[in-house]
Design a protein around this motif. Structure first.
Motif, mmCIF file in Angstrom:
data_model
loop_
_atom_site.group_PDB
_atom_site.id
_atom_site.type_symbol
_atom_site.label_atom_id
_atom_site.label_comp_id
_atom_site.label_asym_id
_atom_site.label_seq_id
_atom_site.Cartn_x
_atom_site.Cartn_y
_atom_site.Cartn_z
ATOM 1 N N TYR A 100 -17.119 4.196 6.541
ATOM 2 C CA TYR A 100 -17.741 3.409 7.497
ATOM 3 C C TYR A 100 -16.811 2.276 8.154
ATOM 4 O O TYR A 100 -15.809 2.191 7.258
ATOM 5 C CB TYR A 100 -18.848 2.868 6.805
ATOM 6 N N VAL A 105 -13.882 -4.344 6.830
ATOM 7 C CA VAL A 105 -13.143 -4.935 5.752
ATOM 8 C C VAL A 105 -11.852 -5.530 5.893
ATOM 9 O O VAL A 105 -11.334 -6.774 5.459
ATOM 10 C CB VAL A 105 -13.307 -3.864 4.328
ATOM 11 N N VAL A 150 -1.348 -2.920 -0.737
ATOM 12 C CA VAL A 150 -1.425 -1.825 -2.180
ATOM 13 C C VAL A 150 -2.461 -1.193 -1.686
ATOM 14 O O VAL A 150 -3.780 -1.481 -1.927
ATOM 15 C CB VAL A 150 -1.566 -2.741 -3.455
ATOM 16 N N GLY A 151 -2.320 0.138 -1.570
ATOM 17 C CA GLY A 151 -3.297 1.044 -0.875
ATOM 18 C C GLY A 151 -3.433 0.897 0.531
ATOM 19 O O GLY A 151 -4.061 0.114 1.139
ATOM 20 N N GLY A 153 -5.035 3.522 2.476
ATOM 21 C CA GLY A 153 -5.913 4.443 3.149
ATOM 22 C C GLY A 153 -6.582 3.672 4.382
ATOM 23 O O GLY A 153 -5.929 3.328 5.079
ATOM 24 N N LYS A 154 -7.992 4.203 4.589
ATOM 25 C CA LYS A 154 -8.550 3.747 5.766
ATOM 26 C C LYS A 154 -8.484 2.254 6.193
ATOM 27 O O LYS A 154 -8.126 1.778 7.339
ATOM 28 C CB LYS A 154 -9.971 4.240 5.825
ATOM 29 N N ILE A 155 -8.662 1.426 4.840
ATOM 30 C CA ILE A 155 -8.857 -0.043 5.263
ATOM 31 C C ILE A 155 -7.375 -0.552 5.419
ATOM 32 O O ILE A 155 -7.012 -1.599 6.106
ATOM 33 C CB ILE A 155 -9.750 -0.635 4.172
ATOM 34 N N GLY A 156 -6.498 0.078 4.415
ATOM 35 C CA GLY A 156 -5.229 -0.635 4.232
ATOM 36 C C GLY A 156 -4.580 -0.477 5.703
ATOM 37 O O GLY A 156 -3.768 -1.321 6.286
ATOM 38 N N THR A 205 -6.937 -0.811 -2.650
ATOM 39 C CA THR A 205 -6.945 0.701 -3.595
ATOM 40 C C THR A 205 -8.637 0.677 -4.312
ATOM 41 O O THR A 205 -9.115 -0.348 -4.368
ATOM 42 C CB THR A 205 -6.081 0.546 -4.806
ATOM 43 N N ARG A 234 -12.090 -4.461 -5.324
ATOM 44 C CA ARG A 234 -13.123 -4.397 -6.299
ATOM 45 C C ARG A 234 -12.411 -5.437 -7.137
ATOM 46 O O ARG A 234 -11.357 -5.323 -7.311
ATOM 47 C CB ARG A 234 -12.969 -2.979 -7.058
ATOM 48 N N ALA A 297 -17.374 -8.571 2.800
ATOM 49 C CA ALA A 297 -16.307 -7.940 3.802
ATOM 50 C C ALA A 297 -16.790 -6.687 4.640
ATOM 51 O O ALA A 297 -16.420 -6.580 5.686
ATOM 52 C CB ALA A 297 -15.135 -7.454 3.014
ATOM 53 N N PHE A 298 -17.961 -6.087 4.046
ATOM 54 C CA PHE A 298 -18.279 -4.988 4.759
ATOM 55 C C PHE A 298 -19.400 -5.238 5.781
ATOM 56 O O PHE A 298 -20.020 -4.308 6.433
ATOM 57 C CB PHE A 298 -19.270 -4.010 3.542
HETATM 58 P P1 NAI Z 1 -9.408 5.220 0.991
HETATM 59 O O1 NAI Z 1 -9.767 6.147 0.067
HETATM 60 O O2 NAI Z 1 -9.159 5.429 2.506
HETATM 61 O O3 NAI Z 1 -7.970 4.437 0.718
HETATM 62 C C1 NAI Z 1 -7.617 4.244 -0.636
HETATM 63 C C2 NAI Z 1 -6.306 4.368 -0.747
HETATM 64 O O4 NAI Z 1 -5.761 3.595 -2.085
HETATM 65 C C3 NAI Z 1 -5.843 5.658 -0.656
HETATM 66 O O5 NAI Z 1 -4.778 5.926 0.451
HETATM 67 C C4 NAI Z 1 -5.169 6.056 -1.963
HETATM 68 O O6 NAI Z 1 -4.220 7.050 -2.136
HETATM 69 C C5 NAI Z 1 -4.947 4.498 -2.646
HETATM 70 N N1 NAI Z 1 -4.674 4.493 -3.974
HETATM 71 C C6 NAI Z 1 -4.964 5.175 -4.957
HETATM 72 N N2 NAI Z 1 -4.938 4.976 -6.201
HETATM 73 C C7 NAI Z 1 -3.923 4.233 -6.041
HETATM 74 C C8 NAI Z 1 -2.987 3.457 -6.739
HETATM 75 N N3 NAI Z 1 -3.038 3.499 -8.177
HETATM 76 N N4 NAI Z 1 -2.133 2.289 -6.206
HETATM 77 C C9 NAI Z 1 -2.079 2.226 -4.834
HETATM 78 N N5 NAI Z 1 -2.990 2.849 -3.841
HETATM 79 C C10 NAI Z 1 -3.631 3.575 -4.536
HETATM 80 O O7 NAI Z 1 -10.528 3.728 0.805
HETATM 81 P P2 NAI Z 1 -10.744 2.615 1.908
HETATM 82 O O8 NAI Z 1 -12.015 3.075 2.730
HETATM 83 O O9 NAI Z 1 -9.632 2.078 2.403
HETATM 84 O O10 NAI Z 1 -11.357 1.416 0.695
HETATM 85 C C11 NAI Z 1 -10.553 0.970 -0.347
HETATM 86 C C12 NAI Z 1 -11.307 0.262 -1.109
HETATM 87 O O11 NAI Z 1 -11.906 -0.913 -0.575
HETATM 88 C C13 NAI Z 1 -12.556 0.906 -1.721
HETATM 89 O O12 NAI Z 1 -12.195 1.954 -2.742
HETATM 90 C C14 NAI Z 1 -13.417 -0.102 -2.149
HETATM 91 O O13 NAI Z 1 -13.272 -0.453 -3.647
HETATM 92 C C15 NAI Z 1 -13.092 -1.114 -1.311
HETATM 93 N N6 NAI Z 1 -14.015 -1.791 -0.459
HETATM 94 C C16 NAI Z 1 -14.491 -3.072 -0.336
HETATM 95 C C17 NAI Z 1 -15.706 -3.392 0.536
HETATM 96 C C18 NAI Z 1 -16.209 -4.784 0.619
HETATM 97 O O14 NAI Z 1 -17.299 -5.056 1.332
HETATM 98 N N7 NAI Z 1 -15.244 -5.814 0.086
HETATM 99 C C19 NAI Z 1 -16.300 -2.723 1.435
HETATM 100 C C20 NAI Z 1 -15.729 -1.179 1.357
HETATM 101 C C21 NAI Z 1 -14.877 -0.694 0.355
#
Ligand code: NAI
Length: 328
Positions: A100, A105, A150-151, A153-156, A205, A234, A297-298
């Motif tokens: 989403y 974030v 660090v990480g 993906g979509k948010i990074g 991540t 997290r 953040a969300f």
């Molecule tokens: P995503 O799945 O698109 O990206 C996560 C990235 O982390 C991926 O590229 C993955 O390869 C990488 N990753 C996995 N293991 C790793 C490691 N050991 N070291 C470094 N990178 C690693 O997820 P997205 O959407 O970017 O979300 C990231 C995190 O943000 C979620 O897992 C969630 O915990 C957190 N989040 C927090 C919110 C808030 O309101 N504070 C709301 C939504 C998400």
């Protein structure tokens, strides 16, 4: 489908009810956080809808199953709070909201970086008190500073896009490098190099056994003096005690958190007339260079709309016996 929505606040009810208009599920909202003692509330419901601090450990899943629940719709991307093995063994069908608005974030992350750097939270209070002194408010230009993501993906990736606009140098660490991040100028390096070179370290991540306490005492020691650490991902990615030691020694110059490893007992509730018994969290709040937000953040209109619509689509797919593609 009859659905009991746990950890429900007025904004959840508003957005889920609106998204349900096209689906026609029977939604019942309860404020209570899901834990074993309240699992019986779900008796007679086909499905429950849960949020990030709901307890979906084996005993709670067992209790839900006994009460006839078969479907679990998570209204979050993260699923570290679910015992997936137990859920599968019990035959639950689970789905989450894998994507989403990543802007929500990412933009909050940038808000924390800017507010901490320029001490907006301090100047806001000072000016309201008629204090226009600048002592202690000096920041630094983000331009040409190095930010380690660090990480990626979509948010990074969205954080990289925003910070490239400030002229930051961008480092990334991710086992699966993202081509879009490389296009934005992210240089992928090993984690220890990212820690050693970054002025700002920001975490994006998921929480997994590999990433648990990725920021620990050793990581802090490897960082630049005065580093800024941001965690909007997290709570348990950061060893809070190790970072408090870093703040006390001056090694950590700034800390911005939207998540906290023991947040279940604190966040999403108004505790302003209660005594906070978590001494580690209370210690964090005493530092002038720490900013904590309560997992918000969300929390944008766009993200809430996406979350509600995907959650309803997941429930409808359960009902039709089809896969939504968001199953765990
Ligand atoms: P995503 O799945 O698109 O990206 C996560 C990235 O982390 C991926 O590229 C993955 O390869 C990488 N990753 C996995 N293991 C790793 C490691 N050991 N070291 C470094 N990178 C690693 O997820 P997205 O959407 O970017 O979300 C990231 C995190 O943000 C979620 O897992 C969630 O915990 C957190 N989040 C927090 C919110 C808030 O309101 N504070 C709301 C939504 C998400």
């Amino acid at each position: 489908m009859r659905v009991l929505v746990f950890s429900s606040h007025p904004h959840d009810e508003e957005y889920l009810t609106r998204a349900n208009a096209d689906h026609g599920h029977e939604l019942v909202f309860v404020e209570s956080r899901l834990r074993k003692s309240v699992a019986g509330l779900a008796n007679g419901f086909d499905a429950i809808c849960a949020f990030v601090n709901d307890d979906l450990s084996e005993p709670v899943l067992g209790a839900l199953h006994q009460h006839g629940v078969r479907y679990i719709a998570l209204r979050s991307a993260g699923f570290n709070h679910v015992d997936l093995d137990a859920a599968r063994a019990l035959g639950f069908t689970l789905a989450r909201v894998p994507a989403y608005s990543p802007h929500s974030v990412a933009e909050h992350t940038v808000a924390l970086i800017l507010a901490l750097n320029r001490k907006i939270y301090r100047s806001y209070n000072r000016v309201r008190d008629g204090n226009f002194a600048l002592d202690g408010l000096m920041g630094f230009d983000l331009y040409e500073r190095t930010v380690g993501i660090v990480g990626t993906g979509k948010i990074g990736e969205r954080v990289a896009a925003a910070l490239s606009g400030f002229g930051c140098k961008l480092l990334g660490y991710d086992p699966y490098p993202n081509p879009a991040a490389i296009d934005l100028g992210v240089e992928y390096v090993e984690l220890d190099e990212l820690f050693a070179r970054s002025d700002v370290v920001t975490l994006h991540t998921p929480l997994t056994p590999d990433t648990f306490h990725v920021i620990d005492a050793e990581a802090v020691a490897a960082m630049k003096d005065g580093v800024m650490i941001i965690n909007t991902s997290r709570g348990a990615l950061v060893d809070t005690v190790a970072v408090i030691d870093g703040l006390k020694s001056g090694k950590v110059g700034y800390l911005g958190l939207d998540v906290y490893e023991e947040e279940e007992e604190l966040f999403f509730e108004n505790l302003s007339d209660r005594v906070i018994t978590d001494d580690v969290f209370s210690r964090l709040l005493t530092f002038p260079n720490v900013m904590v937000t309560g997992h918000q953040a969300f929390f944008t209109q766009e993200a809430m709309t996406d979350i509600a619509e995907t959650t309803m689509a997941n429930l409808s797919a359960f009902e039709r016996g089809e896969a939504s593609g968001n199953e765990l």
